[in-house]
Design a protein around this motif. Structure first.
Motif, PDB file in Angstrom:
ATOM      1  N   GLU A 257     -42.803   3.074 -50.835  1.00 32.84           N
ATOM      2  CA  GLU A 257     -44.089   3.763 -50.777  1.00 32.84           C
ATOM      3  C   GLU A 257     -45.109   2.751 -50.264  1.00 32.84           C
ATOM      4  OE1 GLU A 257     -44.742   6.954 -51.393  1.00 32.84           O
ATOM      5  OE2 GLU A 257     -42.564   7.166 -51.620  1.00 32.84           O
ATOM      6  N   SER A 258     -45.529   2.899 -49.015  1.00 36.48           N
ATOM      7  CA  SER A 258     -46.385   1.859 -48.432  1.00 36.48           C
ATOM      8  C   SER A 258     -47.738   1.789 -49.125  1.00 36.48           C
ATOM      9  CB  SER A 258     -46.613   2.127 -46.952  1.00 36.48           C
ATOM     10  OG  SER A 258     -45.383   2.071 -46.295  1.00 36.48           O
ATOM     11  N   LEU A 259     -48.233   0.564 -49.270  1.00 35.35           N
ATOM     12  CA  LEU A 259     -49.573   0.334 -49.817  1.00 35.35           C
ATOM     13  C   LEU A 259     -50.419  -0.286 -48.710  1.00 35.35           C
ATOM     14  CD1 LEU A 259     -48.487  -1.355 -53.177  1.00 35.35           C
ATOM     15  CD2 LEU A 259     -49.053   1.042 -52.810  1.00 35.35           C
TER      16      LEU A 259
ATOM     17  N   SER B  96     -52.481  -4.279 -32.436  1.00 33.26           N
ATOM     18  CA  SER B  96     -51.421  -4.344 -33.438  1.00 33.26           C
ATOM     19  C   SER B  96     -50.227  -3.530 -32.968  1.00 33.26           C
ATOM     20  CB  SER B  96     -52.001  -3.844 -34.766  1.00 33.26           C
ATOM     21  OG  SER B  96     -51.226  -2.862 -35.327  1.00 33.26           O
ATOM     22  N   PHE B  97     -49.031  -4.138 -33.063  1.00 33.21           N
ATOM     23  CA  PHE B  97     -47.798  -3.447 -32.697  1.00 33.21           C
ATOM     24  C   PHE B  97     -47.256  -2.660 -33.884  1.00 33.21           C
ATOM     25  CE2 PHE B  97     -47.430  -6.732 -29.296  1.00 33.21           C
ATOM     26  CZ  PHE B  97     -47.138  -5.886 -28.227  1.00 33.21           C
ATOM     27  N   HIS B  98     -46.524  -1.599 -33.534  1.00 31.83           N
ATOM     28  CA  HIS B  98     -45.776  -0.864 -34.560  1.00 31.83           C
ATOM     29  C   HIS B  98     -44.691  -1.810 -35.104  1.00 31.83           C
ATOM     30  CE1 HIS B  98     -42.957   2.031 -36.294  1.00 31.83           C
ATOM     31  NE2 HIS B  98     -43.918   2.929 -36.263  1.00 31.83           N
ATOM     32  N   PRO B  99     -44.389  -1.762 -36.432  1.00 28.85           N
ATOM     33  CA  PRO B  99     -43.403  -2.716 -36.957  1.00 28.85           C
ATOM     34  C   PRO B  99     -42.028  -2.614 -36.290  1.00 28.85           C
ATOM     35  CG  PRO B  99     -44.455  -1.482 -38.749  1.00 28.85           C
ATOM     36  CD  PRO B  99     -44.964  -0.911 -37.475  1.00 28.85           C
ATOM     37  N   PHE B 100     -41.595  -1.391 -35.927  1.00 28.22           N
ATOM     38  CA  PHE B 100     -40.218  -1.240 -35.440  1.00 28.22           C
ATOM     39  C   PHE B 100     -40.121  -0.641 -34.038  1.00 28.22           C
ATOM     40  CE2 PHE B 100     -40.095  -0.223 -40.122  1.00 28.22           C
ATOM     41  CZ  PHE B 100     -39.772  -1.507 -40.515  1.00 28.22           C
TER      42      PHE B 100
ATOM     43  N   PRO C  44     -45.218   2.716 -40.387  1.00 27.78           N
ATOM     44  CA  PRO C  44     -43.857   2.559 -39.858  1.00 27.78           C
ATOM     45  C   PRO C  44     -43.065   3.858 -39.703  1.00 27.78           C
ATOM     46  CG  PRO C  44     -44.019   1.700 -42.097  1.00 27.78           C
ATOM     47  CD  PRO C  44     -45.398   2.074 -41.693  1.00 27.78           C
ATOM     48  N   PHE C  45     -43.251   4.833 -40.609  1.00 32.62           N
ATOM     49  CA  PHE C  45     -42.343   5.996 -40.573  1.00 32.62           C
ATOM     50  C   PHE C  45     -43.072   7.314 -40.362  1.00 32.62           C
ATOM     51  CE2 PHE C  45     -40.220   2.723 -43.103  1.00 32.62           C
ATOM     52  CZ  PHE C  45     -39.082   2.561 -42.332  1.00 32.62           C
TER      53      PHE C  45
ATOM     54  N   LEU D 159     -56.456  -5.488 -42.091  1.00 32.76           N
ATOM     55  CA  LEU D 159     -55.669  -4.462 -42.801  1.00 32.76           C
ATOM     56  C   LEU D 159     -54.206  -4.873 -42.717  1.00 32.76           C
ATOM     57  CD1 LEU D 159     -57.123  -1.076 -41.417  1.00 32.76           C
ATOM     58  CD2 LEU D 159     -57.596  -2.140 -43.618  1.00 32.76           C
ATOM     59  N   LEU D 160     -53.479  -4.738 -43.817  1.00 33.29           N
ATOM     60  CA  LEU D 160     -52.047  -5.065 -43.826  1.00 33.29           C
ATOM     61  C   LEU D 160     -51.299  -3.973 -44.568  1.00 33.29           C
ATOM     62  CD1 LEU D 160     -52.323  -8.809 -44.870  1.00 33.29           C
ATOM     63  CD2 LEU D 160     -51.395  -8.026 -42.708  1.00 33.29           C
ATOM     64  N   LEU D 161     -50.007  -3.871 -44.271  1.00 34.88           N
ATOM     65  CA  LEU D 161     -49.183  -2.883 -44.967  1.00 34.88           C
ATOM     66  C   LEU D 161     -48.221  -3.611 -45.899  1.00 34.88           C
ATOM     67  CD1 LEU D 161     -49.428   0.072 -44.642  1.00 34.88           C
ATOM     68  CD2 LEU D 161     -47.503   0.073 -43.090  1.00 34.88           C
TER      69      LEU D 161
END
Length: 1359
Positions: free
Chosen positions: A1103-1105, A1332-1336, A1054-1055, A1095-1097
């Motif tokens: 702090e992304s996992l 897969s789309f970017h979250p934002f 995301p960032f 795969l998931l975030l």
């Protein structure tokens, strides 16, 4: 503020750092109409007009409400669980720690006083001035007849020393001869034995020592001075000894001693270490002769420091003219009564000299001189005063060991001030003896100084110099509470602070305080002891010796203390009994078991559960209490302990569950002789029954979601494997015995199983287990587990012999039997199988079968440490690993094999279900088993041949055979006991108390600031993408991942400009698409059985996992995966435990705001995991036989998710409603191809669902309207492979096997079609495996199957 409140308030603040409380905030409030629509509207399946108010405020809610506030898996327990780290966290018993203990306390038992004055005869080398210093022991020798004066001086000197060491024996020699000195020394050493001897020499009536280091005494007739070599003196007195030389040029003697040290043999050098010297001046100096000093000023400083200090100060202060000096000798009070003037002065003097010494001396010298021997400590404190006073007269006292100069230390100013205050009060106190005594402000001020240091100090800064004063203050009742609170705050700063406080000498004081009954001190004392024991476990011995354990048991049992503080008391008690038999016995006698059990159960069942930290430590305390202590284990098993502790196995906090498992595991006796059938107690049967009960409950939690819990279960079960080794080996032997009869001949015996006359009568079936699995007698349910069999045609390389016979997870799991292929091996005479050689036991061997199958699951746990423990336990009962030749398969073969049979089990090949348990039919599709190896003689150490294992049928090559592995397994030996894996929960939990408990950490502020910044960025991006055209026309990056099997999953961070991709072999690669550089690459796991599902975030805004779900249902979660080589496994578990999803079709989705993970597959239920509690929250029946092929969790509503099925139907579930199912539709009818992708609430529209089927059509549903789709897009003809739905923008994308990606708006308009990759010279993009789309943002990542490319698309004007 009382410490209880201070601690309570700060404990509340720091509860987020406490291991038992989750930092998760409640999810953000949602606009009202959403809640209504959950509970009221969704169940109206083909509903009438929607209710009022639903469309009224139809504008979209501001998305800010949907940035979830929940963060999971960021507790201390997720930092990793290896044994080394846990051991480091636990209290230490050596190292840095025990340095603070005085090596061995010593006592000065004998004092030899040698006075050579020869009054009225001056020595020849001294020229005296007039007026001259005359006083000896504050007596003027010329005020009476010389013999009488000599005697008085000797007696007074004796009494002055006696004040410092009243229990010593004193010997006096006045003007002696060499013989008398020798006799004196020999007598002293003879009676002192190994204690220290003090030798005091006053040489004011004899010449200075000679250059060779001889002191002078007299001949019998006093006509000559006779030299006495220091070497002789040393050889008579030996060590340990302390010498005081009060004569001019005393430095010569010290020098001679040191030379003797240098040339003496090494053996005596070590003994001379224990020789201490105090000398009045340097070698070239003479003693001060000024009349303002006594003649023996050095002795006066050493033995009457207060009097000497005040006399000296008085001459230098402004009071000099106004104060009558004789008043100094009339100071009222007693030296040892701190509530009198003299006592208080003495107390202040002790505190100041101690403080100077502690701040100036190296710690080891401080310990030796100031903490080992009372008399030595007093003399050295007074020596600091001598240095200050005599240096003012140009005379420098010296010592061995040498001390750095202290005469200008600024603490002397504090002494001068205290002395001045005292002297100014003196006249009126003497005039009016009844005047009230006003204590000095000295200690209050010093505590304030310490408090200031606490507010601003840290480990990096200079340590607080007031520490020794705080110690002195503990002696006074009036300041004690404040001093303890400040001391507690100091100890909380970290282990370094505890070490400093212990080296100052705090230990005996706080030990003594445990004998007080003062209520207000209880909480702070418990806190201080928690801090001490979190650093140094060795104090357990002192606590038990002094009966200190009773103090903590009383505190633990008191309900008026905060639960966190009682948890500290439980921690202290756990350390007291940790590996310390006398501590265990003392605590059991004091009733600790009952106290712990009483507080483990809530007073009434409706109460909120107790503080988790307290539950955790009550369990750990019990576990330590009966660890390796058979009598205590028996007590525990006989009481109702197991029932009470078993209730905690379902607590929400993993730490509590793991501690409960630890307590239960330690009840299992590892090496009891009784289990080998030697003694015949009825107790013993009871004990075994109770143990089996414990094991049964442990088997049920073997598939807990937290590795912390599972590793404790594995360790506890390993203990069971050791204790019941013989039985387990015999039962294991049954399964692995080579089949002597042909297999078919033995099969009919299975038909007897349900016959009541047989030993396997139905009432013996274990409760809750399904079918045959639990039969008594050696029947092992050997189901082939999808995770081991490689349905895609690979065999497992590193699983144990039972690799294909694992009953996943809990033996009690509800539908494991339907999903397993049950291979059962029975010998015909199995009725008494395995138990025939021991006396009969009330143990049903079904528990052993269950144990073996559970351990086989454990041996394949996704968390590596746990799998190792499982394999170790299996090897204890004679099950060895099988080595398989592992060959790679091409990508084609990976998908054909889905219907093929699993590999053979235990020497037989079988179809997917060779014995259908329900109908009793068996399909005869075995291949002939390989020829049995010859029978081995079982008597010479159970030697067993492991069976051969086959590849699945689709590979018929002879190389498919596994190399058989011969394993020789003997009875459990000491070596086996030593490989018993160590439990980590106790040491790991101790780490909590060595971290700061009173202060909130600054990390939280940084994390919050970072989060706010990210929320702002996310909201900006969302606003942009909601108003953009979403035409993904420009390819901004293309990455050749070099995956052999093509890209299976990809996601955009995301960032940061980072994309993560993975393939079927579970290789994970991380790439920066701005810089076009690889960032990291790692394997999801090392096992042979591969296949990736998704795969998931997790924790996008923190702090992304990275969650990687394997196709066998195992979930592994990684942190730091964007640092090269820095990835760390946070947790791992099997998301479909017990439900063997046939095929490798696990589907999974994550919902951040509820902290829930939804998992399903080719099975009739959906499992909901709470990742905050790491627990299975619920199992939802999908109410259809069809497999679930797609899952999508709501980003708007907690607890809602949509599922797409293989029969083309779509359902919405709500975890919170009783019937769970809230909506159902068949949008793809009449087609029945499976749903490939489903999107719940596209573009944040709370009522819409997008469903795409394999046939190529995409259907749009509105859950408020009928079950018919309101929009259909025929996107691809019969080949749709992937669907992506943007969470915030009104856009969906689909991909096909025909090398094409299409992007549509939610109105059905086709925005973009991507056919080629121009950058690769017109090369087709290959079959689209994942989108897969970017979250934002408006970014789309696409992964191709054939050429392993990952491409990223954006709008035209993407920056």
């Amino acid at each position: 503020m009382a410490l209880g409140d201070l601690m309570a308030s700060s404990l509340v603040h720091s509860s987020s750092s406490s291991p038992s409380q989750s930092p998760a905030a409640p999810s953000a409030p949602l606009p009202n109409h959403h809640h209504n629509h959950v509970t009221d509207d969704l169940p109206v399946m083909n509903g009438p007009e929607p209710r009022n108010g639903l469309e009224a405020d139809e504008e979209k809610p501001a998305p800010v409400a949907y940035l979830p506030q929940v963060a999971v898996l960021c507790e201390q327990r997720h930092e990793g669980l290896d044994e080394a780290a846990a051991a480091a966290a636990g209290p230490s018993t050596s190292g840095l720690v025990s340095k603070w203990r005085p090596k061995d306390r010593m006592k000065t038992g004998y004092v030899a006083l040698v006075v050579c004055l020869n009054i009225s005869v001056d020595p020849p080398d001294v020229i005296k001035i007039s007026p001259c210093a005359r006083m000896e022991s504050w007596i003027d020798p010329f005020s009476m007849a010389p013999p009488k004066a000599l005697e008085s001086i000797g007696k007074t000197l004796h009494s002055q020393y006696e004040r410092w060491q009243p229990k010593a024996r004193y010997k006096l020699q006045l003007d002696p001869t060499v013989e008398e000195v020798k006799k004196l020394c020999n007598t002293c050493r003879k009676y002192a034995r190994s204690e220290r001897v003090l030798f005091h020499y006053n040489g004011h009536g004899v010449p200075k020592p000679t250059a060779n280091g001889e002191i002078w005494v007299f001949n019998k007739s006093y006509t000559q001075y006779i030299p006495l070599p220091i070497t002789d003196l040393d050889s008579w007195l030996k060590t340990p000894s302390i010498y005081v030389f009060d004569c001019s040029a005393a430095g010569i003697i010290v020098k001679a001693f040191l030379e003797r040290l240098d040339w003496s043999s090494s053996s005596s050098a070590s003994s001379l270490k224990d020789c201490i010297l105090l000398a009045a001046c340097e070698a070239h100096q003479t003693l001060p002769q000024s009349a303002e000093f006594p003649a023996d000023v050095f002795t006066a400083c050493l033995t009457t420091p207060i009097k000497m200090a005040l006399h000296w100060f008085c001459r230098r202060s402004l009071l000099c003219g106004s104060l009558d000096h004789s008043l100094i000798d009339q100071i009222p009070g007693r030296q040892n009564d701190r509530k009198t003037l003299l006592g208080e002065l003495n107390w202040i003097f002790t505190a100041i000299t101690d403080t100077i010494a502690w701040n100036v001396l190296p710690h080891d010298i401080f310990q030796r001189l100031f903490r080992q021997d009372l008399l030595v400590a007093s003399l050295f404190r007074n020596f600091l005063l001598a240095e200050r006073i005599m240096r003012s007269a140009n005379c420098s006292p010296i010592s061995f060991p040498l001390l750095p100069p202290t005469h200008q230390h600024h603490m002397w100013d504090a002494w001068d001030m205290a002395a001045e205050i005292c002297l100014s009060k003196l006249p009126q106190l003497i005039a009016d003896p009844n005047a009230e005594f006003q204590p000095s402000p000295f200690f209050t001020e010093q505590l304030t100084a310490f408090e200031v240091w606490l507010d601003h100090g840290s480990e990096e800064k200079k340590p607080p110099e007031q520490l020794p004063i705080v110690l002195q203050v503990l002696l006074s009742q009036s300041h004690r509470f404040r001093a303890l609170v400040l001391l507690g705050r100091f100890l909380d700063m970290g282990p370094w602070a505890v070490d400093l406080a212990l080296s100052v000498g705090i230990f005996p004081y706080v030990l003594k305080l445990l004998q007080t009954s003062a209520m207000e001190l209880r909480q702070i004392l418990v806190f201080i002891w928690t801090k001490i024991l979190s650093l140094d476990k060795s104090c357990q011995v002192d606590l038990v010796k002094d009966g200190g354990h009773a103090y903590f048991i009383r505190f633990l049992d008191s309900l008026d203390a905060y639960p966190e503080q009682r948890a500290m008391a439980a921690f202290v008690l756990a350390v007291i009994v940790d590996g310390h038999r006398r501590g265990q016995e003392a605590c059991i006698n004091a009733g600790l078991i009952d106290v712990c059990l009483r507080h483990l159960q809530p007073e009434n069942p409706h109460d909120a559960q107790t503080e988790p930290l307290l539950l955790q430590w009550l369990c750990l305390c019990l576990g330590k209490l009966w660890e390796d202590f058979p009598e205590a284990q028996l007590l525990g098993l006989q009481s109702n302990t197991p029932e009470i502790v078993i209730c905690l196995l379902s607590e929400p906090q993993p730490e509590v569950r793991a501690s409960a498992v630890f307590a239960l595991g330690n009840l299992l006796d590892m090496g009891s002789s009784s289990l080998n059938g030697t003694d015949d107690d009825s107790d013993d049967d009871e004990k075994v029954k109770a143990e089996i009960n414990v094991v049964r409950s442990l088997l049920q939690v073997s598939s807990d979601g937290s590795p912390l819990v599972r590793s404790e279960v594995a360790i506890a079960l390993t203990r069971f494997a050791l204790g019941h080794n013989k039985h387990l080996k015999s039962i294991a032997a049954e399964y692995w015995k080579p089949q002597t009869n042909s297999l078919l001949k033995s099969l009919p015996s299975l038909a007897n199983i349900s016959n009541p006359s047989n030993v396997y009568s139905p009432n013996n079936i274990l409760q809750g287990s399904s079918g045959l699995a639990s039969h008594i007698g050696p029947v092992l349910r050997v189901g082939s587990d999808s995770s081991a069999t490689g349905r895609d045609g690979r065999t497992s390389a590193s699983s144990p012999i039972v690799t294909t016979s694992i009953m996943h997870g809990s033996p009690q799991s509800d539908d494991s039997s339907q999903h397993s292929d049950s291979g059962i091996l029975l010998k015909e005479n199995a009725s008494n199988g395995g138990l025939s050689y021991t006396r009969s036991k009330p143990v049903d061997s079904g528990i052993y079968s269950q144990f073996i199958s559970t351990m086989c699951s454990v041996a394949k746990d996704p968390y590596p440490r746990i799998a190792t423990i499982g394999r170790r336990a299996l090897s204890l009962i004679g099950v060895e690993q099988v080595v398989v030749k592992h060959t790679r398969f091409n990508s084609g073969g990976a998908h054909q094999g889905e219907t093929s049979a699993p590999p053979s089990n235990f020497g037989m090949a079988r179809s997917s279900s060779w014995f259908d348990m329900n109908s009793g039919n068996f399909s005869m599709t075995f291949r002939t088993p390989p020829v049995s190896p010859p029978q081995h003689d079982y008597l010479t150490g159970l030697r067993r041949v492991c069976s051969m294992e086959f590849r699945p049928h689709l590979i018929n090559s002879p190389e498919g055979l596994v190399d058989p592995l011969l394993s020789s397994v003997a009875a459990p030996s000491n070596a086996e006991l030593s490989i018993l894996p160590q439990s980590t929960i106790y040491n790991w939990s101790c780490g909590h108390f060595s971290r700061p408990l009173l202060t909130g950490s600054d990390d939280n502020e940084d994390a919050n600031a970072r989060r706010e910044e990210r929320e702002r960025i996310a909201l900006d991006c969302i606003a942009k993408c909601q108003h953009s055209s979403c035409k993904m026309t420009s390819q901004i990056a293309s990455w050749d991942t070099r995956f052999e099997l093509g890209t299976k999953a990809a996601l955009l961070m995301p960032f940061s400009p980072i994309v993560v991709a993975a393939d079927e072999n579970e290789q994970i690669r991380v790439w920066n698409y701005d810089d076009a550089l690889p960032v990291n690459t790692f394997e999801n796991h090392k096992l042979s059985d591969r296949g990736l599902s998704k795969l998931l975030l997790i924790n996008e805004l923190d702090e992304s996992l990275l969650l990687a779900a394997s196709s066998d249902g195992n979930v592994r979660i990684w942190k730091n995966f964007t640092q090269k080589g820095g990835q760390k496994l946070v947790t791992a578990f099997s998301s479909v435990q017990g439900h063997r999803a046939a095929g490798r079709s696990i589907v999974i989705d994550w919902q951040q705001q509820s902290g829930c993970l939804y998992a399903s597959g080719d099975m009739s239920s959906i499992l909901v995991w709470d990742l905050d509690k790491e627990q299975l929250l619920s199992t939802i029946q999908s109410s259809t036989d069809s497999a679930i092929s797609a899952l999508s969790a709501s980003h708007v509503l907690s607890g809602h998710f949509a599922a797409g099925f293989a029969d083309a139907s779509v359902r919405i579930f709500d975890v919170r409603t009783p019937d769970r199912l809230v909506y159902m539709a068949r949008p793809h009818a009449p087609r029945t191809e499976k749903v490939v992708g489903i999107g719940f609430q596209p573009g944040f529209d709370p009522y819409k669902i997008v469903s795409a089927s394999q046939a190529g059509d995409i259907q749009f549903l509105d859950v408020r309207r009928a079950a018919e789709p309101y929009l259909t897009i025929e996107a691809h003809r019969g080949s749709l492979t992937a669907l992506a739905v943007h969470r915030h923008a009104p856009v969906v994308a689909s991909g096909s096997a025909k090398q094409m990606i299409k992007v549509f708006s939610l109105e059905g308009e086709q925005l973009t079609i991507i056919r080629y990759q121009p950058s690769f010279m017109g090369q087709r993009i290959g079959s689209v495996n994942c989108l897969s789309f970017h979250p934002f943002k408006s970014l789309l990542a696409a992964g191709a199957g054939d050429n392993a490319l990952v491409s990223i698309y954006a709008e035209e004007n993407y920056k």
